[in-house]
Design a protein around this motif. Structure first.
Motif, PDB file in Angstrom:
ATOM      1  N   TRP A  82       0.798  -1.227   0.000  1.00 29.02           N
ATOM      2  CA  TRP A  82       0.000   0.000   0.000  1.00 29.02           C
ATOM      3  C   TRP A  82       0.827   1.271   0.000  1.00 29.02           C
ATOM      4  CZ3 TRP A  82      -3.687  -2.223  -1.914  1.00 29.02           C
ATOM      5  CH2 TRP A  82      -4.243  -3.391  -1.410  1.00 29.02           C
ATOM      6  N   LYS A  83       2.018   1.236   0.578  1.00 31.23           N
ATOM      7  CA  LYS A  83       2.879   2.418   0.521  1.00 31.23           C
ATOM      8  C   LYS A  83       3.232   2.751  -0.923  1.00 31.23           C
ATOM      9  CE  LYS A  83       7.127   4.398   2.445  1.00 31.23           C
ATOM     10  NZ  LYS A  83       8.297   4.161   3.329  1.00 31.23           N
ATOM     11  N   VAL A  84       3.403   1.713  -1.734  1.00 25.74           N
ATOM     12  CA  VAL A  84       3.701   1.897  -3.160  1.00 25.74           C
ATOM     13  C   VAL A  84       2.473   2.417  -3.897  1.00 25.74           C
ATOM     14  CG1 VAL A  84       4.452   0.753  -5.284  1.00 25.74           C
ATOM     15  CG2 VAL A  84       5.414   0.055  -3.076  1.00 25.74           C
ATOM     16  N   ALA A  85       1.307   1.888  -3.528  1.00 24.33           N
ATOM     17  CA  ALA A  85       0.081   2.194  -4.267  1.00 24.33           C
ATOM     18  C   ALA A  85      -0.548   3.522  -3.890  1.00 24.33           C
ATOM     19  CB  ALA A  85      -0.935   1.079  -4.051  1.00 24.33           C
ATOM     20  N   THR A  89       2.468   5.535  -9.265  1.00 31.90           N
ATOM     21  CA  THR A  89       3.640   4.679  -9.385  1.00 31.90           C
ATOM     22  C   THR A  89       3.813   4.221 -10.815  1.00 31.90           C
ATOM     23  OG1 THR A  89       4.731   2.731  -8.432  1.00 31.90           O
ATOM     24  CG2 THR A  89       2.377   2.532  -8.901  1.00 31.90           C
ATOM     25  N   SER A  90       4.951   3.644 -11.113  1.00 33.62           N
ATOM     26  CA  SER A  90       5.225   3.186 -12.467  1.00 33.62           C
ATOM     27  C   SER A  90       4.440   1.917 -12.773  1.00 33.62           C
ATOM     28  CB  SER A  90       6.715   2.915 -12.637  1.00 33.62           C
ATOM     29  OG  SER A  90       7.119   1.822 -11.824  1.00 33.62           O
ATOM     30  N   GLU A  95       2.713  -3.655 -11.524  1.00 26.10           N
ATOM     31  CA  GLU A  95       2.645  -5.070 -11.920  1.00 26.10           C
ATOM     32  C   GLU A  95       3.207  -5.978 -10.828  1.00 26.10           C
ATOM     33  OE1 GLU A  95       3.001  -4.666 -16.801  1.00 26.10           O
ATOM     34  OE2 GLU A  95       4.818  -4.867 -15.571  1.00 26.10           O
ATOM     35  N   LYS A  96       4.234  -5.527 -10.147  1.00 31.74           N
ATOM     36  CA  LYS A  96       4.871  -6.341  -9.102  1.00 31.74           C
ATOM     37  C   LYS A  96       3.966  -6.543  -7.890  1.00 31.74           C
ATOM     38  CE  LYS A  96       9.677  -5.182 -10.248  1.00 31.74           C
ATOM     39  NZ  LYS A  96      10.926  -4.486  -9.795  1.00 31.74           N
ATOM     40  N   ILE A  97       3.155  -5.549  -7.559  1.00 34.59           N
ATOM     41  CA  ILE A  97       2.325  -5.645  -6.354  1.00 34.59           C
ATOM     42  C   ILE A  97       0.889  -6.068  -6.659  1.00 34.59           C
ATOM     43  CG2 ILE A  97       3.709  -3.907  -5.156  1.00 34.59           C
ATOM     44  CD1 ILE A  97       1.463  -1.898  -5.670  1.00 34.59           C
ATOM     45  N   LEU A  98       0.531  -6.186  -7.930  1.00 32.87           N
ATOM     46  CA  LEU A  98      -0.861  -6.422  -8.311  1.00 32.87           C
ATOM     47  C   LEU A  98      -1.446  -7.679  -7.675  1.00 32.87           C
ATOM     48  CD1 LEU A  98      -3.373  -5.715  -9.934  1.00 32.87           C
ATOM     49  CD2 LEU A  98      -2.373  -6.958 -11.881  1.00 32.87           C
ATOM     50  N   LEU A 115      -9.595   0.181  -1.528  1.00 36.69           N
ATOM     51  CA  LEU A 115     -10.279   0.530  -2.774  1.00 36.69           C
ATOM     52  C   LEU A 115      -9.597   1.708  -3.479  1.00 36.69           C
ATOM     53  CD1 LEU A 115     -13.964   0.144  -1.596  1.00 36.69           C
ATOM     54  CD2 LEU A 115     -12.766  -1.306  -3.246  1.00 36.69           C
ATOM     55  N   LYS A 116      -9.222   2.706  -2.710  1.00 34.80           N
ATOM     56  CA  LYS A 116      -8.557   3.856  -3.324  1.00 34.80           C
ATOM     57  C   LYS A 116      -7.196   3.458  -3.883  1.00 34.80           C
ATOM     58  CE  LYS A 116      -7.962   8.785  -2.605  1.00 34.80           C
ATOM     59  NZ  LYS A 116      -8.141   9.916  -1.662  1.00 34.80           N
ATOM     60  N   ASN A 117      -6.485   2.617  -3.140  1.00 37.78           N
ATOM     61  CA  ASN A 117      -5.183   2.156  -3.611  1.00 37.78           C
ATOM     62  C   ASN A 117      -5.314   1.267  -4.848  1.00 37.78           C
ATOM     63  OD1 ASN A 117      -3.835   3.497  -1.543  1.00 37.78           O
ATOM     64  ND2 ASN A 117      -3.850   1.723  -0.182  1.00 37.78           N
ATOM     65  N   MET A 118      -6.363   0.439  -4.887  1.00 41.21           N
ATOM     66  CA  MET A 118      -6.563  -0.417  -6.055  1.00 41.21           C
ATOM     67  C   MET A 118      -6.823   0.431  -7.298  1.00 41.21           C
ATOM     68  SD  MET A 118      -6.038  -3.469  -5.027  1.00 41.21           S
ATOM     69  CE  MET A 118      -6.429  -4.267  -6.587  1.00 41.21           C
ATOM     70  N   SER A 119      -7.564   1.520  -7.142  1.00 44.08           N
ATOM     71  CA  SER A 119      -7.805   2.393  -8.295  1.00 44.08           C
ATOM     72  C   SER A 119      -6.494   2.992  -8.792  1.00 44.08           C
ATOM     73  CB  SER A 119      -8.797   3.499  -7.939  1.00 44.08           C
ATOM     74  OG  SER A 119      -8.211   4.477  -7.103  1.00 44.08           O
ATOM     75  N   ASN A 120      -5.585   3.325  -7.873  1.00 47.79           N
ATOM     76  CA  ASN A 120      -4.278   3.861  -8.265  1.00 47.79           C
ATOM     77  C   ASN A 120      -3.461   2.823  -9.031  1.00 47.79           C
ATOM     78  OD1 ASN A 120      -4.870   6.267  -6.973  1.00 47.79           O
ATOM     79  ND2 ASN A 120      -3.813   5.719  -5.083  1.00 47.79           N
ATOM     80  N   ILE A 121      -3.516   1.587  -8.550  1.00 45.72           N
ATOM     81  CA  ILE A 121      -2.778   0.511  -9.213  1.00 45.72           C
ATOM     82  C   ILE A 121      -3.298   0.309 -10.632  1.00 45.72           C
ATOM     83  CG2 ILE A 121      -2.343  -1.983  -9.213  1.00 45.72           C
ATOM     84  CD1 ILE A 121      -2.341  -1.830  -6.135  1.00 45.72           C
ATOM     85  N   TYR A 122      -4.619   0.222 -10.776  1.00 44.14           N
ATOM     86  CA  TYR A 122      -5.203  -0.008 -12.110  1.00 44.14           C
ATOM     87  C   TYR A 122      -4.954   1.180 -13.030  1.00 44.14           C
ATOM     88  CZ  TYR A 122      -7.556  -4.070 -10.116  1.00 44.14           C
ATOM     89  OH  TYR A 122      -7.833  -5.281  -9.515  1.00 44.14           O
ATOM     90  N   ARG A 123      -4.894   2.389 -12.460  1.00 42.85           N
ATOM     91  CA  ARG A 123      -4.584   3.555 -13.283  1.00 42.85           C
ATOM     92  C   ARG A 123      -3.164   3.451 -13.830  1.00 42.85           C
ATOM     93  NH1 ARG A 123      -4.967   7.308  -9.645  1.00 42.85           N
ATOM     94  NH2 ARG A 123      -7.245   7.243  -9.779  1.00 42.85           N
ATOM     95  N   SER A 124      -2.242   3.002 -12.990  1.00 45.29           N
ATOM     96  CA  SER A 124      -0.856   2.837 -13.436  1.00 45.29           C
ATOM     97  C   SER A 124      -0.729   1.758 -14.499  1.00 45.29           C
ATOM     98  CB  SER A 124       0.043   2.483 -12.244  1.00 45.29           C
ATOM     99  OG  SER A 124       0.078   3.544 -11.313  1.00 45.29           O
ATOM    100  N   LEU A 125      -1.652   0.799 -14.467  1.00 41.96           N
ATOM    101  CA  LEU A 125      -1.646  -0.292 -15.436  1.00 41.96           C
ATOM    102  C   LEU A 125      -2.494   0.020 -16.668  1.00 41.96           C
ATOM    103  CD1 LEU A 125      -2.041  -3.295 -12.957  1.00 41.96           C
ATOM    104  CD2 LEU A 125       0.042  -2.588 -14.147  1.00 41.96           C
TER     105      LEU A 125
END
Length: 214
Positions: A82-85, A89-90, A95-98, A115-125
């Motif tokens: 979560w600190k990354v998300a 992020t790149s 991809e590494k934390i997905l 949920l907010k962090n997941m949206s950030n991850i999917y945005r990066s992807l």
């Protein structure tokens, strides 16, 4: 909250309040957990199909269905996931934390921070559909809390299920006085919930921690 969150929040929801009957929700989820699980599956796939009453049942009912260790799980995962998300992020880091992030989401899909962090991850992807789903899920939870009560009286408290959401209400006292004017009172209610009253100057905010501390 970024612009996308704000737009979807404003367009998707109304402004009415819906008082939370803790004893009734606790009774219903414990006697009929399958109904809870059915709503949870809808929430995971298309929360737009849930009425506000169903969201109340689902969100506040989760207080009585969870294992109680969701906070510790989140904290354990914080440094690695979560600190990354939390920030942009790149794609490679996302991809590494997905996989681990999605596993954590599966265990606690109503957690606002997740949920907010997941949206950030999917945005990066660049996964727009999953990002939009996570945003809508987040806003559905925020909206459910916001519609639970005005927070202006003991009869209409803002209802939350995490202590951190109780404390966050202090931010709404800004501008009504100084730290020297701040007051806090707490009491336990017959249904096991805890009512906190924050005040500063003429402003008071009533917050109910549904089910009390875990």
């Amino acid at each position: 909250m970024n612009k996308l969150f704000q737009i979807i929040f404003i367009l998707s929801f109304g402004l009415y309040f819906s008082q939370i009957n803790v004893e009734e929700i606790k009774k219903n989820v414990t006697e009929n957990p399958q109904e809870y699980n059915n709503y949870l599956e809808v929430f995971k796939k298309n929360p737009k199909n849930l009425t506000q009453q169903q969201m109340n049942f689902l969100y506040y009912g989760s207080r009585f269905m969870g294992s109680g260790d969701e906070i510790s799980n989140y904290n354990d995962d914080y440094k690695e996931i979560w600190k990354v998300a939390e920030k942009k992020t790149s794609k490679s880091k996302a991809e590494k934390i997905l996989a681990k992030a999605e596993a954590a989401y599966a265990k606690d899909p109503l957690n606002k921070s997740i949920l907010k962090n997941m949206s950030n991850i999917y945005r990066s992807l660049d996964d727009k559909s999953k990002e939009d789903l996570a945003v809508f899920q987040y806003n559905a939870v925020v909206n459910t809390i916001g519609k639970s009560g005005s927070g202006a009286s003991e009869d209409s408290p803002i209802c939350v299920i995490w202590p951190g959401d109780v404390i966050s209400q202090i931010d709404n006292l800004r501008g009504y006085g100084t730290s020297a004017d701040f007051k806090q009172n707490m009491k336990f209610l017959p249904d096991g919930s805890m009512l906190t009253v924050y005040s500063m100057g003429s402003k008071k905010i009533f917050v109910k921690l549904v089910g009390g501390f875990r």
